[in-house]
Motif scaffolding. Sequence first.
Motif, mmCIF file in Angstrom:
data_model
loop_
_atom_site.group_PDB
_atom_site.id
_atom_site.type_symbol
_atom_site.label_atom_id
_atom_site.label_comp_id
_atom_site.label_asym_id
_atom_site.label_seq_id
_atom_site.Cartn_x
_atom_site.Cartn_y
_atom_site.Cartn_z
ATOM 1 N N GLY A 1 0.873 16.809 2.157
ATOM 2 C CA GLY A 1 0.406 15.896 1.113
ATOM 3 C C GLY A 1 0.842 14.460 1.395
ATOM 4 O O GLY A 1 0.085 13.506 1.168
ATOM 5 N N GLU A 2 2.073 14.308 1.911
ATOM 6 C CA GLU A 2 2.569 12.957 2.230
ATOM 7 C C GLU A 2 1.809 12.352 3.412
ATOM 8 O O GLU A 2 1.506 11.160 3.432
ATOM 9 C CB GLU A 2 4.079 13.017 2.521
ATOM 10 N N GLN A 3 1.500 13.204 4.391
ATOM 11 C CA GLN A 3 0.724 12.700 5.536
ATOM 12 C C GLN A 3 -0.646 12.194 5.072
ATOM 13 O O GLN A 3 -1.148 11.188 5.560
ATOM 14 C CB GLN A 3 0.519 13.817 6.567
ATOM 15 N N GLN A 4 -1.197 12.919 4.110
ATOM 16 C CA GLN A 4 -2.493 12.512 3.575
ATOM 17 C C GLN A 4 -2.388 11.127 2.933
ATOM 18 O O GLN A 4 -3.274 10.289 3.049
ATOM 19 C CB GLN A 4 -2.950 13.583 2.575
ATOM 20 N N ARG A 5 -1.259 10.880 2.253
ATOM 21 C CA ARG A 5 -1.053 9.569 1.613
ATOM 22 C C ARG A 5 -0.944 8.456 2.656
ATOM 23 O O ARG A 5 -1.388 7.335 2.419
ATOM 24 C CB ARG A 5 0.230 9.583 0.777
ATOM 25 N N VAL A 6 -0.330 8.773 3.805
ATOM 26 C CA VAL A 6 -0.212 7.758 4.862
ATOM 27 C C VAL A 6 -1.617 7.388 5.362
ATOM 28 O O VAL A 6 -1.944 6.202 5.532
ATOM 29 C CB VAL A 6 0.643 8.271 6.048
ATOM 30 N N ALA A 7 -2.440 8.415 5.569
ATOM 31 C CA ALA A 7 -3.805 8.153 6.059
ATOM 32 C C ALA A 7 -4.572 7.303 5.046
ATOM 33 O O ALA A 7 -5.317 6.392 5.414
ATOM 34 C CB ALA A 7 -4.529 9.479 6.311
ATOM 35 N N LEU A 8 -4.356 7.574 3.763
ATOM 36 C CA LEU A 8 -5.036 6.797 2.720
ATOM 37 C C LEU A 8 -4.516 5.356 2.713
ATOM 38 O O LEU A 8 -5.301 4.401 2.624
ATOM 39 C CB LEU A 8 -4.804 7.472 1.361
ATOM 40 N N ARG B 1 -5.727 15.509 -4.528
ATOM 41 C CA ARG B 1 -7.029 14.940 -4.872
ATOM 42 C C ARG B 1 -6.919 14.037 -6.098
ATOM 43 O O ARG B 1 -7.428 12.914 -6.108
ATOM 44 C CB ARG B 1 -8.023 16.067 -5.152
ATOM 45 N N GLU B 2 -6.231 14.534 -7.133
ATOM 46 C CA GLU B 2 -6.093 13.719 -8.349
ATOM 47 C C GLU B 2 -5.372 12.422 -8.024
ATOM 48 O O GLU B 2 -5.738 11.345 -8.501
ATOM 49 C CB GLU B 2 -5.343 14.505 -9.434
ATOM 50 N N HIS B 3 -4.340 12.529 -7.198
ATOM 51 C CA HIS B 3 -3.580 11.336 -6.827
ATOM 52 C C HIS B 3 -4.451 10.360 -6.044
ATOM 53 O O HIS B 3 -4.446 9.156 -6.295
ATOM 54 C CB HIS B 3 -2.352 11.760 -6.009
ATOM 55 N N THR B 4 -5.234 10.898 -5.111
ATOM 56 C CA THR B 4 -6.100 10.037 -4.291
ATOM 57 C C THR B 4 -7.109 9.291 -5.164
ATOM 58 O O THR B 4 -7.334 8.084 -4.980
ATOM 59 C CB THR B 4 -6.833 10.892 -3.231
ATOM 60 N N VAL B 5 -7.691 10.006 -6.117
ATOM 61 C CA VAL B 5 -8.676 9.373 -6.998
ATOM 62 C C VAL B 5 -7.994 8.256 -7.806
ATOM 63 O O VAL B 5 -8.532 7.156 -7.947
ATOM 64 C CB VAL B 5 -9.330 10.426 -7.926
ATOM 65 N N GLN B 6 -6.777 8.536 -8.297
ATOM 66 C CA GLN B 6 -6.041 7.498 -9.049
ATOM 67 C C GLN B 6 -5.781 6.273 -8.180
ATOM 68 O O GLN B 6 -5.950 5.141 -8.624
ATOM 69 C CB GLN B 6 -4.685 8.040 -9.504
ATOM 70 N N VAL C 1 0.828 -1.223 0.000
ATOM 71 C CA VAL C 1 0.000 0.000 0.000
ATOM 72 C C VAL C 1 0.855 1.264 0.000
ATOM 73 O O VAL C 1 0.462 2.266 -0.585
ATOM 74 C CB VAL C 1 -1.054 0.055 1.142
ATOM 75 N N LEU C 2 2.033 1.208 0.631
ATOM 76 C CA LEU C 2 2.910 2.392 0.568
ATOM 77 C C LEU C 2 3.362 2.619 -0.868
ATOM 78 O O LEU C 2 3.465 3.755 -1.334
ATOM 79 C CB LEU C 2 4.107 2.246 1.512
ATOM 80 N N ASP C 3 3.593 1.530 -1.569
ATOM 81 C CA ASP C 3 3.949 1.613 -2.987
ATOM 82 C C ASP C 3 2.771 2.204 -3.779
ATOM 83 O O ASP C 3 2.937 3.104 -4.599
ATOM 84 C CB ASP C 3 4.285 0.189 -3.468
ATOM 85 N N LEU C 4 1.572 1.708 -3.481
ATOM 86 C CA LEU C 4 0.355 2.158 -4.176
ATOM 87 C C LEU C 4 0.152 3.668 -4.028
ATOM 88 O O LEU C 4 -0.198 4.357 -4.980
ATOM 89 C CB LEU C 4 -0.864 1.410 -3.604
ATOM 90 N N VAL C 5 0.409 4.207 -2.827
ATOM 91 C CA VAL C 5 0.184 5.647 -2.620
ATOM 92 C C VAL C 5 1.424 6.476 -2.941
ATOM 93 O O VAL C 5 1.419 7.693 -2.771
ATOM 94 C CB VAL C 5 -0.295 5.968 -1.177
ATOM 95 N N GLY C 6 2.505 5.809 -3.389
ATOM 96 C CA GLY C 6 3.699 6.558 -3.790
ATOM 97 C C GLY C 6 4.591 6.955 -2.626
ATOM 98 O O GLY C 6 5.293 7.963 -2.701
ATOM 99 N N LEU C 7 4.567 6.171 -1.537
ATOM 100 C CA LEU C 7 5.441 6.475 -0.397
ATOM 101 C C LEU C 7 6.477 5.367 -0.190
ATOM 102 O O LEU C 7 6.990 5.192 0.920
ATOM 103 C CB LEU C 7 4.611 6.631 0.887
#
Length: 357
Positions: free
Chosen positions: A154-161, A190-195, A134-140
């Motif tokens: 923005g990175e913190q948001q990716r962790v939450a996702l 937002r665009e990244h989250t939707v992707q 999942v870290l790979d999936l969100v780009g972290l």
Amino acid sequence: MASPELSTRHAAPLRTAPVLELCDLSKRFGDVLALDRVSLQVSAAELLAVVGPSGCGKSTMLRAVAGLLAADSGEIWAGGRQVAGPRTFVPPERRNVGVVFQDLALFPHLDVASNVVFGLRRRDRGRQQRVREVLDLVGLDGLGQRFPHELSGGEQQRVALARALAPDPAVVLLDEPFSHLDRNLRTLVREHTVQVLHAAGATGVFVTHDQEEALAAGDRVAVMHAGRLEQVDVPEQVFHNPTSRFVATFLGEADFVRGERVGDRAHTAFGTLPVTTPGVGPCQVMLRPHEVAMEPADSGSGVVVRTEFRGALVLHHVRFADGSTLRGVRPHSSPLAIGTRVRVRPLVDHPLAVFAA
Ligand SMILES: Nc1ncnc2c1ncn2[C@@H]1O[C@H](COP(=O)(O)OP(=O)(O)OP(=O)(O)O)[C@@H](O)[C@H]1O
Ligand SMILES: [Mg+2]
């Protein structure tokens, strides 16, 4: 409100069987009816954007789905299972629902990987492998050892996702997840989250009070007002074919011009215009500013009374002899001065929404 005979309500069909279903859900807080018989279906891999003004019940609806509050009546089904009903209340941790809230709620004393693993049950085998996925999936990828304070917003948001997606939930709920980010970053995140949600095949409900965000991100958009869902449909329909004046004006600037309907056209002071719903008699036709062109003309029926600079475009307010007004846009390079007499012409290549007079 549009009268029933004028309404063109036709919700977009679900693409697959619903993964999330709310049936007649109601919740009262004292005098406030926060949810008023809300019914909704979200299909597999669909992202539904829920939009509405502050206090209309958006968070209450998500909290009821997550199991963070109990509704007074109605049912909730998630992943084919009833999770809330008259005799059912499945606790949040057993609903198979992932959540990302506005404050993200990351644990500051845990690193990224530990924050993400927190969402997985101890007995889940391959937990470390799933965290990497999942870290790979969100780009972290590679940032698992960092702490939240060592990450950008923005990175913190990716962790939450990532944490919400890790257990592969039936449904992911996002409540204003981008509101702490500035406008430019917000669009990117937002665009990244939707992707990411689409790549994960996730079924999601995403709450915002930003109309543009809802139209851009949602496969369908649910417009909420005072505890009720006023319209649920694809973005093009809710924008161009709103079923109530509230939806019309909440999703963008809209003016209403008097008309006389004859079949699928309406005669107005600006010519005969195609309308979405056939009928006969007096009506109001919706025009949005981008659908209204104006040219300076001594014989024109309107006068520019106000202008608003919007960057690329300038919004012009035009008043007519009968006191009615209409807004239209012109490029920033050729605005018209206040007091200019203008001829107004609708630029319409599609039928216009029509409401009761
Ligand atoms: N725990 C509570 N106790 C009492 N009233 C509540 C509670 N939670 C929500 N409300 C009320 O219910 C209504 C809906 O609140 P909710 O938080 O769902 O709105 P919202 O659409 O998420 O608004 P916002 O866009 O500001 O987040 C509001 O009038 C709110 O004051
Ligand atoms: Mg809220």
